[in-house]
Motif scaffolding. Structure first.
Motif, PDB file in Angstrom:
ATOM      1  N   ARG A  60     -16.529  38.593  46.000  1.00  0.00           N
ATOM      2  CA  ARG A  60     -15.192  38.253  45.458  1.00  0.00           C
ATOM      3  C   ARG A  60     -14.105  37.669  46.395  1.00  0.00           C
ATOM      4  O   ARG A  60     -13.469  36.670  45.788  1.00  0.00           O
ATOM      5  CB  ARG A  60     -14.621  39.407  44.965  1.00  0.00           C
ATOM      6  N   LEU A  65     -11.069  35.414  44.186  1.00  0.00           N
ATOM      7  CA  LEU A  65     -10.851  36.722  43.403  1.00  0.00           C
ATOM      8  C   LEU A  65     -10.019  37.725  44.074  1.00  0.00           C
ATOM      9  O   LEU A  65      -8.957  38.198  43.624  1.00  0.00           O
ATOM     10  CB  LEU A  65     -11.985  37.348  42.693  1.00  0.00           C
ATOM     11  N   ALA A  97     -20.151  38.800  31.985  1.00  0.00           N
ATOM     12  CA  ALA A  97     -18.814  39.476  31.449  1.00  0.00           C
ATOM     13  C   ALA A  97     -18.439  38.360  30.355  1.00  0.00           C
ATOM     14  O   ALA A  97     -18.190  37.026  31.057  1.00  0.00           O
ATOM     15  CB  ALA A  97     -17.816  39.925  32.360  1.00  0.00           C
ATOM     16  N   TYR A  99     -17.086  37.369  26.113  1.00  0.00           N
ATOM     17  CA  TYR A  99     -16.236  37.827  24.969  1.00  0.00           C
ATOM     18  C   TYR A  99     -17.328  38.291  23.846  1.00  0.00           C
ATOM     19  O   TYR A  99     -18.216  37.498  23.284  1.00  0.00           O
ATOM     20  CB  TYR A  99     -15.563  36.860  24.444  1.00  0.00           C
ATOM     21  N   TYR A 101     -16.948  38.998  20.805  1.00  0.00           N
ATOM     22  CA  TYR A 101     -16.686  38.391  19.223  1.00  0.00           C
ATOM     23  C   TYR A 101     -17.388  36.673  19.200  1.00  0.00           C
ATOM     24  O   TYR A 101     -17.171  36.392  18.242  1.00  0.00           O
ATOM     25  CB  TYR A 101     -15.359  38.556  18.942  1.00  0.00           C
ATOM     26  N   LEU A 102     -17.688  36.442  20.320  1.00  0.00           N
ATOM     27  CA  LEU A 102     -18.018  34.970  20.295  1.00  0.00           C
ATOM     28  C   LEU A 102     -19.584  34.850  20.238  1.00  0.00           C
ATOM     29  O   LEU A 102     -20.152  35.930  20.982  1.00  0.00           O
ATOM     30  CB  LEU A 102     -17.331  34.166  21.424  1.00  0.00           C
ATOM     31  N   VAL A 110     -16.491  27.705  25.917  1.00  0.00           N
ATOM     32  CA  VAL A 110     -15.084  28.017  26.420  1.00  0.00           C
ATOM     33  C   VAL A 110     -14.990  27.910  27.990  1.00  0.00           C
ATOM     34  O   VAL A 110     -14.399  27.348  28.559  1.00  0.00           O
ATOM     35  CB  VAL A 110     -14.815  29.625  26.117  1.00  0.00           C
ATOM     36  N   PHE A 111     -16.369  28.297  28.614  1.00  0.00           N
ATOM     37  CA  PHE A 111     -16.507  28.122  30.062  1.00  0.00           C
ATOM     38  C   PHE A 111     -16.554  26.779  30.534  1.00  0.00           C
ATOM     39  O   PHE A 111     -16.104  26.529  31.495  1.00  0.00           O
ATOM     40  CB  PHE A 111     -17.368  29.106  30.640  1.00  0.00           C
TER      41      PHE A 111
ATOM     42  N   LYS B  11     -10.924  30.599  22.359  1.00  0.00           N
ATOM     43  CA  LYS B  11     -11.122  32.174  22.567  1.00  0.00           C
ATOM     44  C   LYS B  11     -10.059  32.914  21.837  1.00  0.00           C
ATOM     45  O   LYS B  11     -10.396  33.846  21.183  1.00  0.00           O
ATOM     46  CB  LYS B  11     -10.747  32.035  23.910  1.00  0.00           C
ATOM     47  N   GLU B  89      -9.128  39.748  29.101  1.00  0.00           N
ATOM     48  CA  GLU B  89      -9.643  39.087  30.448  1.00  0.00           C
ATOM     49  C   GLU B  89      -9.907  40.404  31.349  1.00  0.00           C
ATOM     50  O   GLU B  89     -10.579  40.474  32.065  1.00  0.00           O
ATOM     51  CB  GLU B  89      -8.811  38.091  31.333  1.00  0.00           C
ATOM     52  N   SER B  92     -12.247  43.158  29.425  1.00  0.00           N
ATOM     53  CA  SER B  92     -13.708  42.721  29.226  1.00  0.00           C
ATOM     54  C   SER B  92     -14.185  42.121  30.618  1.00  0.00           C
ATOM     55  O   SER B  92     -15.282  41.612  30.603  1.00  0.00           O
ATOM     56  CB  SER B  92     -13.907  41.790  28.214  1.00  0.00           C
ATOM     57  N   THR B  93     -13.578  42.431  31.639  1.00  0.00           N
ATOM     58  CA  THR B  93     -13.612  41.909  32.890  1.00  0.00           C
ATOM     59  C   THR B  93     -14.243  40.434  33.036  1.00  0.00           C
ATOM     60  O   THR B  93     -14.989  40.157  33.761  1.00  0.00           O
ATOM     61  CB  THR B  93     -14.892  42.778  33.666  1.00  0.00           C
ATOM     62  N   THR B  94     -13.604  39.647  32.385  1.00  0.00           N
ATOM     63  CA  THR B  94     -13.926  38.219  32.236  1.00  0.00           C
ATOM     64  C   THR B  94     -13.416  37.327  33.386  1.00  0.00           C
ATOM     65  O   THR B  94     -13.394  36.084  33.270  1.00  0.00           O
ATOM     66  CB  THR B  94     -13.856  37.738  30.833  1.00  0.00           C
ATOM     67  N   TRP B  95     -12.355  37.852  33.701  1.00  0.00           N
ATOM     68  CA  TRP B  95     -11.462  37.154  34.892  1.00  0.00           C
ATOM     69  C   TRP B  95     -12.395  36.456  35.585  1.00  0.00           C
ATOM     70  O   TRP B  95     -12.258  35.238  36.004  1.00  0.00           O
ATOM     71  CB  TRP B  95     -10.263  37.911  35.608  1.00  0.00           C
ATOM     72  N   LYS B  96     -13.328  37.005  36.450  1.00  0.00           N
ATOM     73  CA  LYS B  96     -14.185  36.568  37.193  1.00  0.00           C
ATOM     74  C   LYS B  96     -14.985  35.320  36.710  1.00  0.00           C
ATOM     75  O   LYS B  96     -15.489  34.442  37.483  1.00  0.00           O
ATOM     76  CB  LYS B  96     -15.282  37.624  37.558  1.00  0.00           C
ATOM     77  N   THR B  97     -15.569  35.502  35.369  1.00  0.00           N
ATOM     78  CA  THR B  97     -16.320  34.260  34.744  1.00  0.00           C
ATOM     79  C   THR B  97     -15.333  33.372  34.633  1.00  0.00           C
ATOM     80  O   THR B  97     -15.907  32.190  34.608  1.00  0.00           O
ATOM     81  CB  THR B  97     -16.957  35.008  33.460  1.00  0.00           C
ATOM     82  N   VAL B  98     -14.202  33.281  34.149  1.00  0.00           N
ATOM     83  CA  VAL B  98     -13.578  32.225  34.027  1.00  0.00           C
ATOM     84  C   VAL B  98     -12.965  31.765  35.259  1.00  0.00           C
ATOM     85  O   VAL B  98     -13.221  30.453  35.555  1.00  0.00           O
ATOM     86  CB  VAL B  98     -11.835  32.816  33.366  1.00  0.00           C
ATOM     87  N   LEU B  99     -12.442  32.381  36.168  1.00  0.00           N
ATOM     88  CA  LEU B  99     -12.056  31.739  37.573  1.00  0.00           C
ATOM     89  C   LEU B  99     -13.271  31.344  38.281  1.00  0.00           C
ATOM     90  O   LEU B  99     -13.043  30.301  39.242  1.00  0.00           O
ATOM     91  CB  LEU B  99     -11.495  32.713  38.367  1.00  0.00           C
ATOM     92  N   ILE B 272      -7.576  39.749  41.689  1.00  0.00           N
ATOM     93  CA  ILE B 272      -8.203  40.142  40.377  1.00  0.00           C
ATOM     94  C   ILE B 272      -8.905  41.504  40.527  1.00  0.00           C
ATOM     95  O   ILE B 272      -9.887  41.634  41.091  1.00  0.00           O
ATOM     96  CB  ILE B 272      -8.948  39.041  39.864  1.00  0.00           C
ATOM     97  N   ARG B 273      -8.342  42.495  39.872  1.00  0.00           N
ATOM     98  CA  ARG B 273      -8.945  43.808  39.874  1.00  0.00           C
ATOM     99  C   ARG B 273      -9.292  44.276  38.116  1.00  0.00           C
ATOM    100  O   ARG B 273      -8.097  44.092  37.739  1.00  0.00           O
ATOM    101  CB  ARG B 273      -8.405  44.890  40.564  1.00  0.00           C
ATOM    102  N   GLU B 274     -10.399  44.353  37.823  1.00  0.00           N
ATOM    103  CA  GLU B 274     -10.691  44.637  36.615  1.00  0.00           C
ATOM    104  C   GLU B 274     -11.126  46.069  36.144  1.00  0.00           C
ATOM    105  O   GLU B 274     -11.598  46.575  37.093  1.00  0.00           O
ATOM    106  CB  GLU B 274     -11.647  43.514  36.142  1.00  0.00           C
TER     107      GLU B 274
END
Lengths: 312, 274
Positions: A60, A65, A97, A99, A101-102, A110-111, B11, B89, B92-99, B272-274
């Motif tokens: 991380r 992060l 991880a 979404y 609903y997608l 999206v990504f 989204k 985010e 659903s712990t998706t911050w890591k996937t986004v960033l 970022i802590r999820e």
């Protein structure tokens, strides 16, 4: 040393990952302490440690992060926070991880937009991870194996030169593990550097060129994977066990024979197995098991740290 | 940045829960500003808005009717929408996937603010459309002339509605970042919107002078003042003349900016802590 690593050093390329004294505190808890490691271009590097050793915290920090309390890190020669820091880097951290609903495809769309890559790449990575035929299904309906493969697909969107994977086979059944390892090897064969964390010794031995062993937040060893878990011992199960112990002790020395439950563990070369068997049989001892045992992860941690991992 | 906004739009607006929220807002609008008052015209129905009379339902009043729910009930739904935009985010712990895809936190946050502002725009437009259609139906049923407000009034009213809705969504965004989740920010946000605001206005302010003065600085009463100045019915919850429309507009804009800055500052500064 792997051929590609040697080539990278000769060519003078910057390391794919380079950390110096990386440290992270959470209050009084030290999650990672003074960690210095290097991953060279082209290699598959295993980051091995038990659960809670600090592997995920380290990864991380690599991705920006989590901010290190102290120390420095460079990914492909770039510092965190600089423009394009994560260009050419894909990652799957702490499991997939998305979404729910997608659909799988819409998740990747999206990504892909966040990554700044075009729509065609979405179809390509879906093919790569063998999810194209289920890409229109909702993510929430995916099995764990499919979720994990979608996670790898997202990590591959940028056509990465460095792939960071955190326990990529966690929770998968044996078939799913095999699929994932095959995918990782395929990506690596295409020239991608892979940094892979795992708590599974066998997995690291199967996939990786080099390994860094982390224990209680500290890197205790960094070595070629061939040197990890080298050595071993002979295990003999025989009846009567006392006669067997006495006979073997006279052959190899009493300090090299230890009782291990109903069996005996012998510090001897693998090639001594036939001779020991013959001696025992000649002495009228009945041998029901004779096998070579390589050290397991717990024993390796014990060898490297002098501390029993189970005790923590 | 534009690609980040596009990602956030997919989204946000592919999510059924968002359309459910907007649908509930429209249903509340129709029920309390048209159905109940219309039923009250016969004199046989007694309800919270049943005695408003026919004039309140006709086209000249539709702008105010669109804004009447903004200070409390529609505001609460807008706040939930704002929490959904970014709290997902964490949940659903998706911050890591986004960033991990490489965008900066500031770029993603900006895209999320853009998506939440567009959501507030759609919500406001939906309320105006539903109110206009309902007014037209009532005027037709009661054989009344269709005197619609002028473009200038319409633009002012629509802009005010968008400002109020965006302010509440941005509060939702800031709460979600501050509390790093979905359930707690929605819960606390609703307690503030539906309970604390009403207690302050209905019980504390009439008894304690400093609370009455403090009301003039809170977002809800300023939204209520702006809505009233544009024709919202004074019987609507949270609607009242506490400050001038100009001051209310400035206060709401200031709150919007403050919520956006606090949320962004926290997101960029913290791990970022999820």
């Amino acid at each position: 040393m792997p051929r590609r690593t040697l080539w990278a050093i000769v060519a003078g390329m910057s390391s794919s990952v380079e950390t110096r004294g990386l440290t992270k505190h959470y209050g009084k808890t030290v999650a990672v302490k003074d960690l210095t490691l290097t991953v060279e271009p082209g290699e598959v590097y295993g980051f091995l440690g038990p659960n809670g050793a600090g592997k995920t915290t380290t990864l991380r920090m690599l991705l920006g992060l989590v901010r290190p309390t102290s120390g420095t890190l460079l990914l492909r020669g770039r510092q965190p926070g600089t423009r394009g820091f994560l260009d050419g880097i894909g990652a799957l951290i702490e499991g997939p991880a998305f979404y729910g609903y997608l659909s799988g495809r819409d998740n990747l769309r999206v990504f892909a937009r966040h990554a700044g890559v075009g729509e065609p790449r979405v179809a390509e990575v879906l093919e790569t991870v063998d999810l194209a035929d289920r890409a229109g299904d909702r993510y929430s309906a995916y099995s764990l194996g499919m979720k994990q493969r979608l996670g790898l697909a997202a990590a591959l969107l940028k056509e990465p030169e460095l792939l960071i994977l955190d326990e990529p086979t966690n929770g998968l059944d044996p078939a799913g593990m095999l699929d994932m390892r095959t995918l990782i090897r395929r990506v690596s064969a295409q020239g991608c550097t892979v940094l892979l964390s795992s708590h599974l010794l066998g997995e690291v031995q199967q996939i990786c060129d080099r390994v860094g062993v982390i224990f209680r937040g500290e890197l205790v060893a960094q070595l070629p994977v061939d040197e990890l878990g080298s050595g071993g011992s002979l295990v003999v199960t025989a009846d009567p066990v006392d006669a067997a112990r006495s006979r073997i002790s006279s052959m190899v020395g009493p300090d090299r024979v230890r009782p291990d439950g109903a069996s005996l563990q012998i510090d001897a070369a693998r090639s001594d197995a036939a001779k020991i068997n013959a001696e025992l049989v000649a002495a009228g001892v009945s041998v029901s098991e004779l096998r070579w045992q390589t050290p397991d992860l717990e024993q390796i941690f014990f060898q490297l740290t002098g501390v029993n991992a189970d005790a923590h | 940045m534009l690609t980040n906004v596009r990602a956030e739009l997919i989204k946000t607006f592919r999510r059924p829960a968002v359309w459910l929220l907007f649908g509930i807002a429209c249903l509340l609008d129709i029920t309390f500003t048209y159905l109940i008052p219309y039923a009250g015209l016969s004199g046989n129905v007694d309800g919270p808005t049943s005695n408003r009379g026919l004039a309140s339902m006709l086209p000249p009043s539709f702008i105010g009717n669109s804004l009447g729910g903004m200070p409390i009930f529609v505001g609460a739904l807008a706040l939930i929408f704002g929490v959904l935009v970014i709290g997902t985010e964490y949940a659903s712990t998706t911050w890591k996937t986004v960033l991990a895809q490489g965008p900066s936190r500031a770029a993603v946050y900006g895209a999320k603010l853009g998506a939440s502002a567009i959501g507030a725009l759609i919500l406001t437009a939906s309320l105006f459309a539903v109110s206009a259609a309902s007014s037209a139906v009532v005027a037709t049923l009661k054989d009344q002339p269709m005197h619609w407000p002028g473009f200038s009034d319409l633009a002012t009213g629509f802009g005010a509605g968008w400002l109020i809705a965006t302010m509440w969504t941005t509060l939702g965004v800031a709460l979600a970042v501050a509390l790093r989740g979905l359930a707690l920010p929605i819960g606390l946000g609703l307690v503030w919107m539906l309970v604390v605001q009403n207690l302050l206005a209905g019980i504390a302010a009439p008894l304690i002078d400093w609370i009455a003065q403090m009301q003039k600085w809170l977002p809800g009463p300023n939204a209520g003042s702006l809505a009233l100045s544009l024709g919202a019915n004074p019987d609507s919850p949270g609607v009242g003349a506490l400050v001038s429309s100009g001051r209310a507009t400035l206060m709401l804009a200031a709150y919007l900016v403050a919520f956006a800055v606090v949320g962004g500052w926290l997101l960029i500064r913290r791990d970022i802590r999820e």
